[in-house]
Every structure is written in structure tokens, then in C-alpha cells.
Design an enzyme around this catalytic site. Structure first.
Site, PDB file in Angstrom:
ATOM      1  N   CYS A 190      39.388  64.668  23.045  1.00  0.00           N
ATOM      2  CA  CYS A 190      39.981  64.097  24.258  1.00  0.00           C
ATOM      3  C   CYS A 190      38.898  63.819  25.302  1.00  0.00           C
ATOM      4  O   CYS A 190      38.080  64.688  25.611  1.00  0.00           O
ATOM      5  CB  CYS A 190      41.027  65.075  24.808  1.00  0.00           C
ATOM      6  SG  CYS A 190      41.554  64.703  26.478  1.00  0.00           S
TER       7      CYS A 190
ATOM      8  N   CYS B  46      39.053  66.188  28.294  1.00  0.00           N
ATOM      9  CA  CYS B  46      38.546  67.526  27.936  1.00  0.00           C
ATOM     10  C   CYS B  46      37.018  67.515  27.884  1.00  0.00           C
ATOM     11  O   CYS B  46      36.363  68.472  28.310  1.00  0.00           O
ATOM     12  CB  CYS B  46      39.129  67.977  26.602  1.00  0.00           C
ATOM     13  SG  CYS B  46      40.848  68.519  26.714  1.00  0.00           S
TER      14      CYS B  46
ATOM     15  N   HIS C  18      44.882  71.077  27.965  1.00  0.00           N
ATOM     16  CA  HIS C  18      45.143  69.805  27.297  1.00  0.00           C
ATOM     17  C   HIS C  18      46.603  69.705  26.890  1.00  0.00           C
ATOM     18  O   HIS C  18      47.037  70.347  25.942  1.00  0.00           O
ATOM     19  CB  HIS C  18      44.255  69.658  26.058  1.00  0.00           C
ATOM     20  CG  HIS C  18      44.522  68.374  25.331  1.00  0.00           C
ATOM     21  ND1 HIS C  18      43.913  67.196  25.656  1.00  0.00           N
ATOM     22  CD2 HIS C  18      45.388  68.079  24.332  1.00  0.00           C
ATOM     23  CE1 HIS C  18      44.369  66.227  24.886  1.00  0.00           C
ATOM     24  NE2 HIS C  18      45.267  66.750  24.068  1.00  0.00           N
TER      25      HIS C  18
ATOM     26  N   ASN D 214      51.282  58.429  34.965  1.00  0.00           N
ATOM     27  CA  ASN D 214      51.770  57.526  33.930  1.00  0.00           C
ATOM     28  C   ASN D 214      52.205  58.362  32.741  1.00  0.00           C
ATOM     29  O   ASN D 214      51.442  59.186  32.235  1.00  0.00           O
ATOM     30  CB  ASN D 214      50.669  56.539  33.525  1.00  0.00           C
ATOM     31  CG  ASN D 214      50.377  55.534  34.617  1.00  0.00           C
ATOM     32  OD1 ASN D 214      51.291  55.065  35.293  1.00  0.00           O
ATOM     33  ND2 ASN D 214      49.109  55.211  34.811  1.00  0.00           N
TER      34      ASN D 214
ATOM     35  N   HIS E  62      47.220  63.880  33.917  1.00  0.00           N
ATOM     36  CA  HIS E  62      46.405  63.642  35.115  1.00  0.00           C
ATOM     37  C   HIS E  62      47.244  62.958  36.178  1.00  0.00           C
ATOM     38  O   HIS E  62      48.197  62.249  35.872  1.00  0.00           O
ATOM     39  CB  HIS E  62      45.166  62.800  34.772  1.00  0.00           C
ATOM     40  CG  HIS E  62      45.470  61.500  34.093  1.00  0.00           C
ATOM     41  ND1 HIS E  62      45.747  61.434  32.745  1.00  0.00           N
ATOM     42  CD2 HIS E  62      45.562  60.244  34.563  1.00  0.00           C
ATOM     43  CE1 HIS E  62      45.979  60.181  32.427  1.00  0.00           C
ATOM     44  NE2 HIS E  62      45.890  59.425  33.508  1.00  0.00           N
TER      45      HIS E  62
HETATM   46  P1  5GP Z   1      46.233  56.366  32.596  1.00  0.00           P
HETATM   47  O1  5GP Z   1      46.471  54.898  32.398  1.00  0.00           O
HETATM   48  O2  5GP Z   1      46.147  57.095  31.274  1.00  0.00           O
HETATM   49  O3  5GP Z   1      47.215  56.989  33.537  1.00  0.00           O
HETATM   50  O4  5GP Z   1      44.844  56.453  33.340  1.00  0.00           O
HETATM   51  C1  5GP Z   1      43.631  56.763  32.755  1.00  0.00           C
HETATM   52  C2  5GP Z   1      42.569  56.478  33.788  1.00  0.00           C
HETATM   53  O5  5GP Z   1      41.371  57.076  33.368  1.00  0.00           O
HETATM   54  C3  5GP Z   1      42.279  54.980  33.995  1.00  0.00           C
HETATM   55  O6  5GP Z   1      42.494  54.644  35.358  1.00  0.00           O
HETATM   56  C4  5GP Z   1      40.803  54.847  33.584  1.00  0.00           C
HETATM   57  O7  5GP Z   1      40.091  53.941  34.406  1.00  0.00           O
HETATM   58  C5  5GP Z   1      40.285  56.265  33.711  1.00  0.00           C
HETATM   59  N1  5GP Z   1      39.200  56.593  32.790  1.00  0.00           N
HETATM   60  C6  5GP Z   1      39.189  56.378  31.450  1.00  0.00           C
HETATM   61  N2  5GP Z   1      38.045  56.835  30.903  1.00  0.00           N
HETATM   62  C7  5GP Z   1      37.324  57.378  31.933  1.00  0.00           C
HETATM   63  C8  5GP Z   1      36.048  58.016  32.003  1.00  0.00           C
HETATM   64  O8  5GP Z   1      35.340  58.197  31.008  1.00  0.00           O
HETATM   65  N3  5GP Z   1      35.633  58.431  33.218  1.00  0.00           N
HETATM   66  C9  5GP Z   1      36.387  58.254  34.352  1.00  0.00           C
HETATM   67  N4  5GP Z   1      35.882  58.703  35.498  1.00  0.00           N
HETATM   68  N5  5GP Z   1      37.606  57.667  34.319  1.00  0.00           N
HETATM   69  C10 5GP Z   1      38.062  57.228  33.132  1.00  0.00           C
HETATM   70 ZN    ZN Z   2      42.353  66.799  26.977  1.00  0.00          ZN
END
Ligand code: 5GP
Ligand code: ZN
Length: 112
Positions: free
Chosen positions: A6, A9, A48, A88, A101
Site C-alpha cells: 500500500c 503504508c 491499514h 472517498n 484517508h
Molecule cells: P482518493 O481518490 O483515493 O480519495 O485520493 C488519493 C489521493 O492521494 C489523491 O488526491 C492523490 O493525488 C494522492 N496521492 C496518490 N499517491 C500519492 C503519493 O505518493 N504522495 C502523495 N503525497 N499523495 C498521493
Molecule cells: Zn495502507
């Protein structure tokens, strides 16, 4: 418990870098890599689990803990004039990272 496959994680374990704004034993808050607002933070649980629908009593307590910490963290990071919290849940919401998150969006007036 953390998961080896993940991305969040890995960020919690320090295996992938992030711009950290807050950390304690239960949660980590860092800047979203693709910000959708002037301030876009992600508050990540140090446990997680994928979905809010997977929350048992202990996880619900963890989410409550995060919700109680977020106002101060948001205000300290440029969201002193308001912010939006987003979780989300699942595909139709566009969830891309399946580790619980909370998005914190603000720093400017947000579209309705
Ligand atoms: P979700 O759509 O799952 O609610 O949001 C995931 C969020 O994680 C997205 O806004 C994306 O830009 C962010 N994200 C994905 N990978 C990374 C990463 O490696 N580092 C950071 N800082 N944010 C990430
Ligand atoms: Zn995780």
C-alpha cells in the site's frame, strides 16, 4: 497493522517521501501530490483499512480521533478561513488509494 503493498503504508513507514505537516502515533498528515485546492492535505490513519464501511469500534475511534485533531492542523496550515473534508469511499467516488484517508481542502474559496 500496515500493508506492504500500500502506497500510504509505505509513506507512513518512510519508504516513500512526503511533505509531512503533522504526525503522532495514530495519524499522519501530508500534502497531496496533486493538489486540487491551494491547500490540499491528506490525513491518513496509521492502520491499514480500505473503506469507512470496514470501520469497527476501534477504527471508528481512530476516525473520531482524526476528526478531533484536524481543525487545529488545518488552521495551522493555511485553512484558517474554512476548509472541506472529504472521504472517498469506493469506485464511484473515484477512490484511488485504498487506505482510509481524509482530504482537507482549503486555503481559498472552494467551488460548490
Ligand atoms: P482518493 O481518490 O483515493 O480519495 O485520493 C488519493 C489521493 O492521494 C489523491 O488526491 C492523490 O493525488 C494522492 N496521492 C496518490 N499517491 C500519492 C503519493 O505518493 N504522495 C502523495 N503525497 N499523495 C498521493
Ligand atoms: Zn495502507
Amino acid at each position: 497493522m500496515l500493508n506492504n503493498d500500500c502506497i500510504f503504508c509505505k509513506i507512513i513507514k518512510g519508504e516513500i517521501p512526503c511533505v509531512k505537516v503533522y504526525e503522532d502515533g495514530k495519524m499522519l498528515v501530508f500534502k497531496d501530490i496533486e493538489p486540487k485546492a491551494k491547500v490540499h492535505l491528506l490525513a491518513v490513519a496509521k492502520d491499514h483499512f480500505k473503506l469507512i464501511s470496514e470501520a469497527d469500534e476501534a477504527r471508528a475511534e481512530l476516525i473520531k480521533y482524526m476528526l478531533m485533531k484536524i481543525p487545529q492542523i488545518a488552521e495551522n496550515n493555511g485553512c484558517d478561513n474554512g476548509y472541506r473534508l472529504v472521504i472517498n469511499q469506493g469506485e464511484d467516488a473515484g477512490q484511488t488509494v485504498f487506505h482510509l484517508h481524509i482530504h482537507i481542502l482549503g486555503g481559498e474559496p472552494l467551488e460548490q
